[in-house]
Design a protein around this motif. Structure first.
Motif, PDB file in Angstrom:
ATOM      1  N   PHE A 102      -3.820   6.130 -57.517  1.00  0.00           N
ATOM      2  CA  PHE A 102      -4.838   6.451 -56.521  1.00  0.00           C
ATOM      3  C   PHE A 102      -6.101   6.978 -57.198  1.00  0.00           C
ATOM      4  N   LYS A 103      -5.937   7.837 -58.179  1.00  0.00           N
ATOM      5  CA  LYS A 103      -7.077   8.400 -58.909  1.00  0.00           C
ATOM      6  C   LYS A 103      -7.831   7.289 -59.638  1.00  0.00           C
ATOM      7  N   ALA A 104      -7.113   6.331 -60.236  1.00  0.00           N
ATOM      8  CA  ALA A 104      -7.749   5.219 -60.939  1.00  0.00           C
ATOM      9  C   ALA A 104      -8.519   4.329 -59.963  1.00  0.00           C
ATOM     10  N   LYS A 105      -7.935   4.059 -58.804  1.00  0.00           N
ATOM     11  CA  LYS A 105      -8.616   3.236 -57.792  1.00  0.00           C
ATOM     12  C   LYS A 105      -9.875   3.930 -57.295  1.00  0.00           C
ATOM     13  N   THR A 106      -9.805   5.240 -57.099  1.00  0.00           N
ATOM     14  CA  THR A 106     -10.965   6.012 -56.660  1.00  0.00           C
ATOM     15  C   THR A 106     -12.060   5.972 -57.721  1.00  0.00           C
ATOM     16  N   HIS A 107     -11.676   6.074 -58.969  1.00  0.00           N
ATOM     17  CA  HIS A 107     -12.636   6.009 -60.078  1.00  0.00           C
ATOM     18  C   HIS A 107     -13.329   4.640 -60.101  1.00  0.00           C
ATOM     19  N   ILE A 108     -12.569   3.576 -59.914  1.00  0.00           N
ATOM     20  CA  ILE A 108     -13.134   2.224 -59.913  1.00  0.00           C
ATOM     21  C   ILE A 108     -14.098   2.052 -58.742  1.00  0.00           C
ATOM     22  N   LYS A 109     -13.719   2.538 -57.579  1.00  0.00           N
ATOM     23  CA  LYS A 109     -14.608   2.445 -56.413  1.00  0.00           C
ATOM     24  C   LYS A 109     -15.901   3.211 -56.652  1.00  0.00           C
ATOM     25  N   GLY A 110     -15.810   4.359 -57.300  1.00  0.00           N
ATOM     26  CA  GLY A 110     -16.999   5.139 -57.616  1.00  0.00           C
ATOM     27  C   GLY A 110     -17.918   4.403 -58.579  1.00  0.00           C
TER      28      GLY A 110
END
Length: 70
Positions: A9-17
């Motif tokens: 989830f943290k990695a996906k959030t980072h990518i979206k950012g």
């Protein structure tokens, strides 16, 4: 300690950012190109290059299931 799901989830959030930052920089570059401000164009291009590199690296890590926390 983070679980694998939390890391994902943290990695996906980072990518979206990063994708959001890229979109913002592209819009700023378009506006700077319309005004012909060469200084800002070069600054934005530099920032855009860095964001693109980070995004490529994050996408590759996510694809290979290496969830590194930023």
């Amino acid at each position: 300690m983070f679980t694998n799901l939390q890391k994902r989830f943290k990695a996906k959030t980072h990518i979206k950012g990063l994708e959001s930052k890229k979109s913002l920089l592209e819009a700023q570059r378009l506006r700077s190109g319309q005004t012909g401000d060469r200084y800002w164009i070069s600054q934005i291009d530099s920032d855009l290059e860095i964001v693109n590199e980070l995004l490529e690296k994050a996408l590759l890590d996510f694809k290979e299931k290496r969830y590194r926390l930023p």
